[in-house]
Motif scaffolding. Structure first.
Motif, PDB file in Angstrom:
ATOM      1  N   VAL A  74       1.093   3.684  -2.875  1.00  0.00           N
ATOM      2  CA  VAL A  74       1.680   5.028  -3.034  1.00  0.00           C
ATOM      3  C   VAL A  74       3.198   4.946  -2.869  1.00  0.00           C
ATOM      4  N   LEU A  75       3.909   5.643  -3.737  1.00  0.00           N
ATOM      5  CA  LEU A  75       5.369   5.691  -3.661  1.00  0.00           C
ATOM      6  C   LEU A  75       5.793   6.894  -2.807  1.00  0.00           C
ATOM      7  N   VAL A  76       6.502   6.614  -1.714  1.00  0.00           N
ATOM      8  CA  VAL A  76       7.120   7.677  -0.916  1.00  0.00           C
ATOM      9  C   VAL A  76       8.592   7.702  -1.331  1.00  0.00           C
ATOM     10  N   LEU A  77       9.039   8.818  -1.905  1.00  0.00           N
ATOM     11  CA  LEU A  77      10.317   8.798  -2.617  1.00  0.00           C
ATOM     12  C   LEU A  77      11.257   9.918  -2.182  1.00  0.00           C
ATOM     13  N   SER A  78      12.483   9.525  -1.878  1.00  0.00           N
ATOM     14  CA  SER A  78      13.507  10.505  -1.504  1.00  0.00           C
ATOM     15  C   SER A  78      13.809  11.443  -2.664  1.00  0.00           C
TER      16      SER A  78
ATOM     17  N   ASP B 235       0.840  -1.208   0.000  1.00  0.00           N
ATOM     18  CA  ASP B 235       0.000   0.000   0.000  1.00  0.00           C
ATOM     19  C   ASP B 235       0.868   1.248   0.000  1.00  0.00           C
ATOM     20  N   VAL B 236       2.054   1.122   0.612  1.00  0.00           N
ATOM     21  CA  VAL B 236       3.027   2.220   0.597  1.00  0.00           C
ATOM     22  C   VAL B 236       4.393   1.604   0.305  1.00  0.00           C
ATOM     23  N   LEU B 237       5.105   2.203  -0.627  1.00  0.00           N
ATOM     24  CA  LEU B 237       6.473   1.771  -0.901  1.00  0.00           C
ATOM     25  C   LEU B 237       7.397   2.877  -0.408  1.00  0.00           C
ATOM     26  N   LEU B 238       8.276   2.525   0.525  1.00  0.00           N
ATOM     27  CA  LEU B 238       9.170   3.537   1.087  1.00  0.00           C
ATOM     28  C   LEU B 238      10.551   3.443   0.438  1.00  0.00           C
ATOM     29  N   VAL B 239      10.923   4.469  -0.298  1.00  0.00           N
ATOM     30  CA  VAL B 239      12.256   4.569  -0.902  1.00  0.00           C
ATOM     31  C   VAL B 239      12.852   5.876  -0.389  1.00  0.00           C
ATOM     32  N   ASN B 240      13.638   5.790   0.679  1.00  0.00           N
ATOM     33  CA  ASN B 240      14.099   7.023   1.339  1.00  0.00           C
ATOM     34  C   ASN B 240      15.612   7.177   1.272  1.00  0.00           C
ATOM     35  N   ALA B 241      16.223   6.677   0.189  1.00  0.00           N
ATOM     36  CA  ALA B 241      17.682   6.650   0.067  1.00  0.00           C
ATOM     37  C   ALA B 241      18.312   8.022   0.350  1.00  0.00           C
ATOM     38  N   ILE B 242      19.481   7.989   0.984  1.00  0.00           N
ATOM     39  CA  ILE B 242      20.237   9.221   1.261  1.00  0.00           C
ATOM     40  C   ILE B 242      20.610   9.867  -0.074  1.00  0.00           C
ATOM     41  N   PHE B 243      21.248   9.088  -0.928  1.00  0.00           N
ATOM     42  CA  PHE B 243      21.447   9.425  -2.336  1.00  0.00           C
ATOM     43  C   PHE B 243      21.407   8.117  -3.113  1.00  0.00           C
TER      44      PHE B 243
ATOM     45  N   ALA C 175       4.586  11.432   5.766  1.00  0.00           N
ATOM     46  CA  ALA C 175       4.325  10.936   4.401  1.00  0.00           C
ATOM     47  C   ALA C 175       3.680   9.553   4.447  1.00  0.00           C
ATOM     48  N   ILE C 176       4.105   8.728   5.390  1.00  0.00           N
ATOM     49  CA  ILE C 176       3.485   7.404   5.529  1.00  0.00           C
ATOM     50  C   ILE C 176       2.000   7.587   5.851  1.00  0.00           C
TER      51      ILE C 176
END
Ligand code: G6P
Length: 494
Positions: free
Chosen positions: A411-415, A384-392, A442-443
């Protein structure tokens, strides 16, 4: 569609790793990593010789038997290609891979050093450069030169941060060869490169500029590279055409975002084994599933992601027992202390969340550390939520792959510091990777977003990825090679 090319692909990790099965027979397993998948269509449509490091003991046996020649291999799907394995001195390889490429270059390019405490550029680092990185690059250059002697018209296609010096060494001996280099990771801004002593950072930049084409995934990394060239070398960078003039030569610097093969993902997502994995996930999941799929790499920012989830659970007791975070993490580069320590930090951070919130029948954070691509694809369908929170992150293909096959309008949560954000930012919830409070919010926003809005965003991402697929990425690079070849003034062999 362009004609059949003669290409020499050069990357540290090759498309296959040789091994012995239980009956003692030699087997070629598919090598890890997205690059192999990405370059598969090159092998299908062109005459490819692939040069890579011998990784396993059996690879070394194969390399010795081949006596500095390439062997004939067959790609999945039946396409033939030539594979030339380069066996390096084990200590040199260790310095090259475990000291210079990772962590030194990787950490610089992802801004992972906390400069108050690390790194120390000591004798060990200089030794690893002189006795590891440079000799291994020389081995690659020698193999390229031998292949160019066989096929002088072939274009050489270097990949990534393991091979920054090789193009200089090839150029010295083959001034008219057509050379291209793809950097799959971010390029840091000039000041951060100054962590490295001048001769080393100069060699890195000169090496890349020995190519006719240098490519990155985004305009942001390209811009940083152009700035670095001006800052560190006596060259002229044109920020509008993105060409760098080096004496009488030019290097074209391009931004070509990598993508995936949507058809392949559709097929994998519908396969029986993925359906079985999906059933297992569906049977164990609560109402809402937050997913992350990563290597256990400090650049992926897993620990802050867990902390953000903890803050979210703190703020939303009404969601306890109704939500779970599933973290599917592929253990990576564990011979490098920084990576081994980071894996420990991930496990501790997960423990904190579960110790605080776990109840009978509810595991808030399900951490699974193993390499299981098919399970990841099954989870892609379920989030339901994809967490992509990479530093870089140079690109981050999970952000492209998962929405493509997702069946729940997740939903895509994106850095904002991923390459993918340059393309997908409009349809994602953007987060600052350091702002754990923002990620927690964001979540919440993602989990409470209206169904129509969720659908609109996911469909837009999937449509974008279908339109800008891996075939387009390859074609753009072949067109860049043509452009460079024209500049060099010789017609392309077809
Ligand atoms: C990641 C990067 C690639 C890189 C690879 C090397 O996948 O995105 O650019 O080539 O790591 O991984 P390895 O397992 O060979 O260290």
């Amino acid at each position: 569609m362009v004609g059949r090319r003669k290409l020499i692909v050069v990357s540290n990790r090759g498309p296959v790793i040789h091994d012995r099965d239980t009956s003692g027979e030699r087997v070629a397993r598919r090598g890890g990593g997205g690059l192999v998948t990405a370059l598969r269509s090159l092998v299908e449509h062109h005459d490819v010789t692939w040069i890579a490091s011998a990784m396993s003991d059996e690879d070394r046996v194969v390399a010795a038997e081949a006596e500095e020649e390439a062997i004939e291999e067959t790609a999945r799907g039946g396409a033939p290609y030539r594979l030339r394995l380069v066996a390096h001195d084990p200590s040199a390889y260790d310095w090259y891979y475990n000291v210079i490429a990772n962590p030194m270059l990787w950490f610089i390019q992802h801004y992972l050093w906390g400069l108050a405490a690390a790194p120390d550029v000591d004798h060990g680092l200089h030794h690893a450069w002189n006795e590891g990185y440079v000799p291994v690059n020389r081995n690659f250059a020698d193999a390229v030169l031998a292949e160019l002697e066989r096929e002088p018209e072939a274009a050489v296609f270097f990949h990534d941060y393991h091979l920054y010096v090789a193009p200089t060494l090839v150029r010295e001996q083959a001034p008219h060869a057509l050379l291209a280099h793809f950097v799959h990771i971010p390029w840091a801004m000039p000041e951060y490169w100054r962590v490295l002593p001048e001769p080393i950072r100069r060699a890195v930049h000169e090496g890349l500029l020995a190519n006719d084409v240098v490519s990155f995934h985004t305009q942001r990394w390209r811009q940083n590279f152009l700035r670095c060239c001006e800052d560190m070398l006596d060259v002229e960078a044109d920020f509008s055409t993105c060409d760098v003039r080096i004496g009488e030569r030019f290097a074209c610097v391009r931004a070509r975002p990598i993508s995936v093969d949507p058809q392949e993902f559709d097929e994998v997502a519908g396969s029986e084994i993925v359906l079985a994995e999906e059933e297992a996930i569906a049977a164990g999941r609560p109402e809402f599933l937050i997913l992350r799929v990563d290597r256990t790499d400090p650049s992926k920012n897993v620990v802050r992601g867990f902390r953000a989830y903890e803050l979210y659970l703190d703020a939303h007791p009404e969601m306890h027992e109704r939500v779970q975070m599933l973290a599917l993490l592929d253990p990576s580069r564990q011979d490098i202390p920084e990576y081994a320590e980071y894996l420990g930090a991930i496990q501790r951070a997960a423990r904190v969340v579960n110790d605080r919130f776990q109840r009978e029948g509810w595991v808030p954070l399900d951490l699974q550390i193993r390499d299981n691509f098919l399970q990841a694809v099954a989870a892609y369908k379920q989030f339901d939520v994809l967490l992509v929170n990479a530093i870089f992150d140079g690109m981050n293909l999970v952000a492209k792959e998962a929405p493509l096959v997702n069946a729940r309008d997740g939903v895509l949560v994106l850095s904002e510091n991923t390459g993918a954000h340059e393309e997908l930012g409009d349809w994602a919830l953007t987060v600052n990777p350091f702002d754990v409070a923002g990620q927690a919010e964001a979540i919440h926003e993602a989990l409470t977003m209206a169904a129509g809005e969720r659908r609109r965003r996911r469909e837009a991402i999937a449509a974008h990825v279908r339109e800008h697929d891996i075939a387009g990425w390859i074609e753009a690079q072949l067109a860049d090679l043509d452009e460079a070849r024209e500049r060099l003034g010789s017609p392309l062999s077809a």
